[in-house]
Design an enzyme around this catalytic site. Structure first.
Site, PDB file in Angstrom:
ATOM      1  N   ARG A 166      11.705 -38.029  16.731  1.00 39.43           N
ATOM      2  CA  ARG A 166      12.624 -37.456  17.721  1.00 39.43           C
ATOM      3  C   ARG A 166      12.768 -38.372  18.925  1.00 39.43           C
ATOM      4  O   ARG A 166      11.787 -38.896  19.450  1.00 39.43           O
ATOM      5  CB  ARG A 166      12.111 -36.085  18.167  1.00 39.43           C
ATOM      6  CG  ARG A 166      11.704 -35.186  17.007  1.00 39.43           C
ATOM      7  CD  ARG A 166      10.960 -33.958  17.461  1.00 39.43           C
ATOM      8  NE  ARG A 166      11.834 -33.017  18.132  1.00 39.43           N
ATOM      9  CZ  ARG A 166      11.385 -31.993  18.869  1.00 39.43           C
ATOM     10  NH1 ARG A 166      10.090 -31.832  19.066  1.00 39.43           N
ATOM     11  NH2 ARG A 166      12.232 -31.174  19.427  1.00 39.43           N
ATOM     12  N   GLY A 177      20.928 -32.562  22.550  1.00 40.23           N
ATOM     13  CA  GLY A 177      21.744 -32.966  21.423  1.00 40.23           C
ATOM     14  C   GLY A 177      22.419 -34.317  21.552  1.00 40.23           C
ATOM     15  O   GLY A 177      23.190 -34.715  20.671  1.00 40.23           O
ATOM     16  N   GLN A 200       5.939 -36.555  15.467  1.00 42.74           N
ATOM     17  CA  GLN A 200       5.208 -35.298  15.499  1.00 42.74           C
ATOM     18  C   GLN A 200       5.022 -34.786  14.077  1.00 42.74           C
ATOM     19  O   GLN A 200       5.967 -34.793  13.277  1.00 42.74           O
ATOM     20  CB  GLN A 200       5.989 -34.269  16.337  1.00 42.74           C
ATOM     21  CG  GLN A 200       5.167 -33.120  16.865  1.00 42.74           C
ATOM     22  CD  GLN A 200       5.936 -32.352  17.934  1.00 42.74           C
ATOM     23  OE1 GLN A 200       7.143 -32.448  18.044  1.00 42.74           O
ATOM     24  NE2 GLN A 200       5.216 -31.580  18.722  1.00 42.74           N
ATOM     25  N   GLU A 233      11.954 -24.534  22.160  1.00 40.76           N
ATOM     26  CA  GLU A 233      12.113 -24.502  20.713  1.00 40.76           C
ATOM     27  C   GLU A 233      10.765 -24.152  20.092  1.00 40.76           C
ATOM     28  O   GLU A 233       9.737 -24.717  20.470  1.00 40.76           O
ATOM     29  CB  GLU A 233      12.605 -25.860  20.198  1.00 40.76           C
ATOM     30  CG  GLU A 233      14.006 -26.216  20.684  1.00 40.76           C
ATOM     31  CD  GLU A 233      14.511 -27.521  20.111  1.00 40.76           C
ATOM     32  OE1 GLU A 233      13.903 -28.021  19.143  1.00 40.76           O
ATOM     33  OE2 GLU A 233      15.517 -28.036  20.634  1.00 40.76           O
ATOM     34  N   ARG A 280      12.091 -27.498  27.853  1.00 40.91           N
ATOM     35  CA  ARG A 280      12.798 -28.254  28.886  1.00 40.91           C
ATOM     36  C   ARG A 280      13.431 -27.273  29.868  1.00 40.91           C
ATOM     37  O   ARG A 280      13.696 -26.116  29.520  1.00 40.91           O
ATOM     38  CB  ARG A 280      13.876 -29.134  28.265  1.00 40.91           C
ATOM     39  CG  ARG A 280      14.923 -28.370  27.478  1.00 40.91           C
ATOM     40  CD  ARG A 280      15.830 -29.306  26.705  1.00 40.91           C
ATOM     41  NE  ARG A 280      16.728 -28.578  25.816  1.00 40.91           N
ATOM     42  CZ  ARG A 280      17.144 -29.037  24.645  1.00 40.91           C
ATOM     43  NH1 ARG A 280      16.721 -30.202  24.206  1.00 40.91           N
ATOM     44  NH2 ARG A 280      17.980 -28.341  23.907  1.00 40.91           N
ATOM     45  N   HIS A 314      45.665 -18.729  50.627  1.00 41.21           N
ATOM     46  CA  HIS A 314      46.718 -19.657  51.030  1.00 41.21           C
ATOM     47  C   HIS A 314      47.749 -19.901  49.938  1.00 41.21           C
ATOM     48  O   HIS A 314      48.953 -19.900  50.205  1.00 41.21           O
ATOM     49  CB  HIS A 314      46.093 -20.979  51.470  1.00 41.21           C
ATOM     50  CG  HIS A 314      45.148 -20.827  52.606  1.00 41.21           C
ATOM     51  ND1 HIS A 314      45.567 -20.763  53.912  1.00 41.21           N
ATOM     52  CD2 HIS A 314      43.801 -20.686  52.656  1.00 41.21           C
ATOM     53  CE1 HIS A 314      44.529 -20.611  54.711  1.00 41.21           C
ATOM     54  NE2 HIS A 314      43.445 -20.559  53.964  1.00 41.21           N
TER      55      HIS A 314
END
Length: 867
Positions: free
Chosen positions: A115, A130, A181, A295, A309, A821
């Site tokens: 990632r 993304g 990961q 996530e 995040r 206005h």
């Protein structure tokens, strides 16, 4: 293993420069007790920077930095070249060895998620969600090395480049790390927001869940189950029909699997799992100190967190010193300026207005909680908004209908809002308006004269004292009498003539071409400038090529140039203090950026006939006079007609005498603001010369008193200015709500009408008439390209947009009310107008043909084949 490859559990949230936002946050997550994170490693940004040095792509980065955001072909060409070089590069043997050592610890055939983790992503100011690549279930050393290259290359995809351009992020300043990961194959996965991403309500946790890997949800392959919780209890639950799941493929990558019909409608999570997941989300939010976009994966009934995040799209909440509920109404929606304001602009506006205001997201809000708490003030407030901005009224009513958010206080309680006395009746006498304007003009002239002798601390003391004079003039009871009498007469005419004659919005015609309207006079005055230039072909050709605000000096050498210059400078002398968003003193004025007006002037030269200004004014006056005579004649034919005609005549005289003054106080205010600004910029120039400031515009990110302190001490907090510049860039990406609660909820109102065609865009009818034409969606008047018959569609129009009104056939805005206005000027010019059309600039395509119904308050999008 080298510092180029780092274990995730050795990283902390502050390691963004080394590991990128995603990896730094994953490392931080490992510090939270009870939070499980799949183990892994980070290939650091240092490895990427070493590679970039070896590839020698400085020339390509130079090309990219000079490429305009709209130049898609150039962006695509540079993007493709950079990515190709990265993807075909040879990774140093030492780095490859460190990566292989890391993955070998998990076993030769282990699967990995590879990632991207850029230094500018997963930050409080920009998520970059993304924008960079992720690869799931990657098996084998060669495949992992290949995906690392592709993650690096994704820093320069067209979408990532465009995102950085929108956020004003330097392409050279960003780096990218890669997260390796260990892959988990979940039974369920999804996202969790610890604040509602739709309403922004911080008391709500929203969870979306799907079967298998979350790729199905992110890519839109399935509709997720949706759960919403408040205070640990599920308050909303929607179980979707899920046709398929994304699972890990045995040889690597992912595969789609069709779900059995019986399983498709089963909840992905049990209620207890949902509650437990929400509690975990609150724990993570508490640790990071802000609402989070998380996530998660459910693996053998154990929740694994694979990303967290900040939610960057939430509108901030005004700060308060209590735990009570509060309801705020946007000032910008009433002032027709919903853009963020810089700190100097916010502070000067707050010094000007008597009403206490709260700040959030670079905007100002008024706390109306206590005015909603008592019956008498609540009714008056809702009635006022019902006339001026029905969407605000409906949103406030929504909050009240909940029953427990707003305290209910007796009218005779100690917190009862004071009742403002209604202004006394006033006779229709134009001398009153003339006297008010003359007195204000004399005061402005005195300010302009006296400020010239002020500098240093004396200047700031002078401005503070003069703001008191400005406030006295702005809130002069006689001025309030004048425009309140005009507005009341307008309401009276529309209500009574609808009842007596069955005709709607008659006042819209009766208010055309009135006296003393400085804003409508401004629009016509630019037509006169075009007349002065039209007969000078050399000047016209020159102005078509101008791209420098210093062009006025160059006019003197052209045939007819001195006369053209005099016409433009005469306009700027009278109106050059105006600009879009003019209530923010930091905005560039027309006098500072005269090129803003050139496209409009040249359009008038092309499309208008000589003498158009006088002709339009006389046509409007004749139309209003003819309508007045028609109405009075019809009234006299009714039972009790003489009385009705007499009362109506009095109201018409009141409107035509006084309504023009509605525009003057703001003109007087921005005239003074420009005087203040010019003096403060001179102080800023001195500070730049002395090395205290880097640039003059740095003062815009200081509040008024802070700027005064810098002048007094010659000491500048550069870090504070840099922080505020970053915050302002974030605020520019946010859309302010009309109504906001202390829970962060943006309460959305609705018109609740059933009398419009299906599919029509509903708004507020503010100027009668119907027109069909080409929609021109315009964000900046400097870029306006209009032809006769066009309908202007924009977010808002303050007085600076008035010169466009003489060139259009109708007006649609997202923001506005009956007496703002744009509505006032549209009526005076006889333009059909609908305001308050939610997301009009998104829902109406530039160039699309539309039919605008100004009397009934809606817009119809016409089929493409309709001529």
């Amino acid at each position: 293993m080298t510092t180029d490859v780092i274990r995730l559990d050795r990283l902390r949230r502050d390691d963004v420069a080394l590991a990128g936002g995603k990896a730094a946050n994953l490392g931080e997550l490992t510090r939270i007790e009870g939070v499980s994170v799949p183990p892994g490693y980070c290939v650091s940004t240092e490895a990427f920077r070493h590679l970039m040095t070896e590839l020698s792509i400085d020339a390509l980065l130079d090309r990219l930095s000079h490429t305009q955001p709209g130049d898609r072909s150039e962006i695509a060409a540079v993007s493709g070249e950079i990515r190709s070089r990265i993807e075909q590069s040879t990774i140093p043997a030492g780095l490859v060895s460190s990566i292989l050592d890391a993955i070998d610890e998990a076993g030769e055939h282990s699967a990995w998620a590879v990632r991207s983790s850029a230094t500018a992503e997963d930050l409080p100011t920009a998520s970059f969600a993304g924008q960079h690549d992720t690869f799931l279930n990657v098996i084998g050393p060669d495949e992992i090395i290949d995906r690392i290259r592709r993650c690096w290359a994704s820093l320069f995809t067209e979408r990532a480049i465009a995102y950085r351009q929108r956020h004003d992020i330097d392409h050279r300043s960003v780096g990218i790390a890669v997260v390796l990961q260990q892959m988990v194959i979940p039974q369920a996965s999804g996202v969790m927001f610890t604040a509602d991403p739709l309403s922004f309500d911080r008391t709500v946790v929203a969870i979306e869940a799907c079967v298998g890997i979350g790729e199905a949800l992110v890519s839109g392959l399935v509709n997720p189950d949706v759960f919403k919780l408040r205070a640990g209890e599920i308050v909303e639950k929607h179980v979707a029909s899920k046709a398929l799941a994304v699972l890990g493929a045995p040889t690597g990558g992912t595969r789609h699997q069709t779900l059995d019909p019986a399983r498709r409608t089963q909840p992905t999570l049990t209620d207890s799992q949902v509650v437990g997941l929400a509690a975990l989300g609150r724990q993570i939010e508490s640790h990071f100190g802000s609402p989070q976009d998380i996530e998660w994966c459910l693996v053998d009934d154990d929740v694994q967190i694979v990303q967290s995040r900040p939610i960057t799209t939430l509108f901030p909440i005004p700060e308060v010193n209590d735990e009570a509920h509060h309801v705020y109404v946007s000032v910008g929606h009433q002032q027709m300026m919903t853009d963020p304001m810089k700190p100097l602009g916010l502070s000067v506006w707050q010094l000007t207005t008597p009403a206490p205001m709260s700040e959030a997201g670079g905007r100002l809000f008024v706390d109306v909680t206590m005015r909603l708490a008592t019956l008498s003030s609540r009714v008056g407030l809702l009635d006022a908004f019902g006339k001026h901005d029905p969407l605000v009224r409906d949103a406030l009513q929504t909050v009240l209908d909940r029953g427990d958010f707003i305290p209910r206080l007796p009218d005779d309680g100690p917190t009862r809002s004071p009742v403002v006395d209604e202004p006394a009746p006033i006779e229709a006498d134009s001398a009153i308006v003339s006297e008010l304007i003359e007195h204000s003009e004399m005061s402005i002239a005195a300010c302009k004269r006296d400020i010239r002798t002020k500098s240093g601390s004396d200047l700031f003391e002078f401005i503070l004292a003069d703001i008191q004079e400005l406030r006295r003039l702005l809130f002069d009871p006689r001025g309030h009498q004048v425009f309140m009498a005009a507005m009341d007469a307008t309401w009276w005419l529309n209500e009574h003539l609808l009842t007596w004659l069955g005709e709607r919005s008659v006042a819209d015609i009766l208010t055309q071409s009135v006296a003393h309207n400085v804003t409508s006079e401004m629009g016509l005055a630019l037509l006169d400038v075009a007349d002065a230039i039209r007969r000078r072909p050399e000047v016209v050709a020159f102005l078509h090529a101008v791209d420098d605000d210093a062009f006025l000096d160059d006019l003197d050498r052209l045939d007819g140039g001195p006369e053209s210059r005099a016409a433009i400078e005469g306009f700027l002398e009278r109106y050059g203090m105006r600009c879009a968003g003019e209530i923010d003193i930091t905005r560039q004025r027309w006098s500072e950026r005269p090129t803003t007006l050139l496209r409009l002037i040249l359009a008038h030269v092309k499309n208008m006939e000589p003498g158009e200004a006088q002709r339009r004014f006389e046509q409007g006056r004749h139309k209003a006079s003819a309508k007045e005579q028609e109405v009075l004649q019809r009234l006299r034919a009714l039972p009790d007609g003489d009385r009705k005609a007499m009362e109506t005549k009095q109201k018409i005289d009141c409107v035509r005498t006084f309504i023009g003054f509605r525009e003057y106080p703001k003109y007087a205010m921005v005239s003074r603001y420009f005087i203040y600004k010019q003096a403060m910029m001179a102080e800023a120039e001195r500070l730049v010369d002395e090395g205290v400031l880097d640039e003059q515009e740095d003062i815009f990110f200081l509040r008024f008193q802070e700027f005064h302190d810098v002048v007094r001490t010659n000491n500048m907090n550069e870090q504070l200015v840099d922080q505020r510049k970053d915050a302002f860039r974030t605020f520019q990406m946010l859309t302010p709500p009309r109504v906001l609660t202390s829970d962060g909820e943006a309460v959305v109102g609705a018109y609740r009408r059933s009398d419009v065609p299906s599919g029509a865009l509903i708004g507020l009818a503010v100027s009668a008439g119907a027109v069909e034409g080409r929609a021109r969606v315009i964000a900046d008047i400097a870029n306006a390209d209009l032809e006769p018959g066009d309908i202007l569609v924009t977010a808002y129009t303050d007085p600076s947009w008035t010169p466009l009104f003489v060139a259009i056939a109708g007006l649609v805005t997202e923001v506005g009310g009956m007496m703002t206005h744009g509505a006032v000027i549209a009526r005076e010019y006889g333009l059909p107008a609908v305001v308050g059309v939610e997301r009009a600039t998104e829902r109406i395509r530039d160039g699309q043909r539309i039919r605008l119904h100004g009397t009934d308050g809606y817009v119809v999008l016409l089929p493409e084949d309709v001529p």
